[in-house]
Design an enzyme around this catalytic site. Structure first.
Site, mmCIF file in Angstrom:
data_model
loop_
_atom_site.group_PDB
_atom_site.id
_atom_site.type_symbol
_atom_site.label_atom_id
_atom_site.label_comp_id
_atom_site.label_asym_id
_atom_site.label_seq_id
_atom_site.Cartn_x
_atom_site.Cartn_y
_atom_site.Cartn_z
ATOM 1 N N LYS A 20 0.832 -1.215 0.000
ATOM 2 C CA LYS A 20 0.000 0.000 0.000
ATOM 3 C C LYS A 20 0.862 1.260 0.000
ATOM 4 C CE LYS A 20 -2.114 -1.120 3.882
ATOM 5 N NZ LYS A 20 -1.498 -2.442 4.131
ATOM 6 N N ARG A 94 -10.391 -0.215 8.194
ATOM 7 C CA ARG A 94 -9.943 -1.566 8.507
ATOM 8 C C ARG A 94 -11.075 -2.415 9.065
ATOM 9 N NH1 ARG A 94 -4.380 -0.327 7.915
ATOM 10 N NH2 ARG A 94 -3.251 -1.939 9.013
ATOM 11 N N ARG A 128 12.040 -5.194 5.762
ATOM 12 C CA ARG A 128 11.568 -3.810 5.683
ATOM 13 C C ARG A 128 12.268 -2.898 6.679
ATOM 14 N NH1 ARG A 128 5.499 -2.174 5.718
ATOM 15 N NH2 ARG A 128 5.383 -3.620 7.463
ATOM 16 N N ARG A 161 10.178 -1.715 12.351
ATOM 17 C CA ARG A 161 8.995 -1.475 13.162
ATOM 18 C C ARG A 161 8.802 -2.573 14.202
ATOM 19 N NH1 ARG A 161 4.447 -0.246 8.680
ATOM 20 N NH2 ARG A 161 3.266 -1.565 10.102
ATOM 21 N N ARG A 172 -1.366 -9.567 12.639
ATOM 22 C CA ARG A 172 -1.872 -8.548 11.713
ATOM 23 C C ARG A 172 -2.546 -9.193 10.506
ATOM 24 N NH1 ARG A 172 3.546 -5.627 10.861
ATOM 25 N NH2 ARG A 172 2.521 -4.592 9.112
#
Ligand code: G5P
Ligand code: MG
Length: 221
Positions: A20, A94, A128, A161, A172
């Site tokens: 995204k 969400r 990431r 993160r 998640r």
């Protein structure tokens, strides 16, 4: 033609790490739109140690959703500030409840839903690296920073993160799967849903670009 002059409202949805943020940054590079990411907004609240940030962190670190009322208020307030612009909302709604609250204020012209295989997602998150104050993301394989651990633009440090740890990522993904169907049904019912399937961002992006080009004029520069 289908090209419109009025402010354009787009939403981009997809599982954690479906791309995204990466696709959003390409959209705002090529189209005149403001990008608002719910996750980026929460992370900047956390950095600033606001009450909302401190509360949100307790949910985010576990990979759970921030409560609907808190999240919706935050987003609706931010959208009010960019009302006269075209915008791209990333990672909100969400839950169906959030979709309904948003609909009381703003009607989406398009909802872009990214559909990326789950095994690809799990692999990506491990690599990431994020620049917190801008929301810029890198991946050690896919788009590494010029200097490892350092943001290309500001020279500031990149971090991994807290919710990119394997256990939080699994949570998640489960949360996403548990909530997404009614949201997609809702937007499909409103006639604004467009699905994009693919394993890689470079495969999905040209299709998104072509789709949006039929709706809004690309930037002229
Ligand atoms: P976020 O911040 O919205 P997620 O989990 O939905 O978090 P995330 O992790 O930000 O989504 P993304 O934006 O979909 O992922 O993906 P990305 O960052 O662009 O890409 C992921 C990685 O893959 C990057 O390293 C990128 O470089 C790499 N990549 C991209 N494309 C490719 C490719 O083709 N190949 C490869 N190899 N790599 C690629 O939300 C975080 C938390 O905030 C709260 C929740 O607690 C949530 O868990 N929250 C909300 N809570 C309630 N309601 C809401 N609306 C909320 N929004 C956020
Ligand atoms: Mg993101």
């Amino acid at each position: 033609s289908a090209i419109r002059a009025k402010a354009f409202r787009a939403i981009i949805l997809g599982a954690p790490a479906s791309g995204k943020g990466t696709i959003s940054s390409r959209i705002v590079r090529d189209f005149k739109m403001k990008h608002l990411s719910g996750g980026d907004l929460l992370r900047s609240q956390i950095s600033a140690k606001t009450d909302v940030g401190l509360l949100a962190k307790t949910f985010m670190d576990k990979g759970s959703l921030v409560p609907d009322d808190v999240m919706s208020t935050l987003i609706i307030n931010e959208l009010a500030l960019i009302k006269q612009h075209s915008w791209l909302l990333d990672g909100f709604p969400r839950t169906l409840k959030q979709a309904e609250i948003l609909h009381q204020q703003e009607h989406a012209d398009v909802v872009i839903s990214l559909d990326v295989p789950e095994e690809e997602i799990v692999q990506r998150v491990a690599g990431r690296w994020t620049h917190i104050s801008s929301g810029r993301v890198y991946n050690t394989e896919f788009n590494p920073p010029k200097v490892p651990g350092v943001d290309d633009v500001t020279g500031e440090k990149l971090i991994q993160r807290d919710d990119d740890k394997p256990e939080a990522v699994r949570k998640r993904l489960q949360t996403y799967e548990a909530n997404i169907k009614p949201i997609l049904d809702y937007y499909n019912h409103h006639g604004v849903l467009k699905l994009f399937e693919g394993r890689f961002t470079n495969e999905i992006w040209p299709k998104v670009h072509e789709f949006l080009s039929e709706k809004i004029p690309p930037k002229s520069n």
